[in-house]
Design a protein around this motif. Sequence first.
Motif: not given
Length: 365
Positions: A315-339
């Motif tokens: 749908h050409g909605d960059a806000k959704l793509n940016q939110a997807a990127g944030r979820i992946r980045s935060v998930t990666e950080a949580c796993l790396a941090g031992g959660l």
Amino acid sequence: MKDIYEIAVVHGDGIGPEVCAATIEVVKAALGPDSPLRFSEYPAGAEHFLKTGQSFPEPTFLACRAADAILHGAGGLPGVVHPDGTEAGLDFTLKLRFELDLYANIRPIRLFEGVESPLRGVKAGDIDYIILRENSEGLYAARGSGARLRGEVAVDTLVQTRTGIERIVRKAFELARQSDGAPRDGVRRVTCCDKANVLRSYAFFRSVFDEVAKDYPDIATEYALVDAMAMHLVLKPGHFNVIVSENMFGDILSDLAAATVGGMGMAPSAEIGDANGFFQAAHGSAPDIAGKGIANPYGTILSAASMLDWLGHKHGDAKLNQAAGRIRSVTEACLAGGLLSADLKGSASTRQITHSVCDRLAAAA
């Protein structure tokens, strides 16, 4: 771009409601108070079958077909079967695949920092590839139409069409073009996984693969017989970039691959067609741990990130793509941090993981 995206949510069975609810919280946190997603819940699955005799009510199917995307928890319970012995809880997933023509089942296989692989000497970054499973044909197309004769003979037919093979193979090459290549050598390649040395249906798959490959001279190609591939995914996972296969082979290999990156709790999937998208983790309903608060929500969370990406691009909605990127980045950080949840040799509860991911998303915003 749309003002509102309708998301049909089917929680399903076992741990499905737990991981699905956690994921919805995470998506809302990623998008903030002005989220354009509207979540509507519908029943389906083995539990619903036990209560009503229907595993997939028609109103739920119609809502899923009309929705902008479908989010699912998990389906199926041991022993809840139809008279022919097939699982009632799988009706939801399988009917969506065939009725909505969700021909591309995209299963990313990635080892995250903080997650231990059972493979010796393998670390984060060494495994990062996609198994692309043809989702609408193959052996599973026979479900409900196979023959069973006098309790002595049973027959299911494997079906592959030129159209079905062409579109899944083309999708594989497009995914390779969008990637950074294989971890070991950086080469963008597509591996055709089949059993072409024995069965004509797979030899046909390979021949169509070769025809499509001519349109992608920038992408390397190779073949792997499915039995050898089961070995390669253990011995040299860093070699692979995108693997494309028939329905059943893709189903089996993606579970083996998930085991190399922490298990089924780390196995997101996106099932997409030309019009509809269906998103769920590749794991089952795990009824033995349902209600204990220890289910791993990461697979479903990462599946929802794929949902946002798919909707954003469509749908050409960059806000959704940016939110997807944030979820992946935060998930990666949580796993790396031992959660880590119990299946990842940790002790974090579903709620602790959900709260931590949401808190980090709020801080990032």
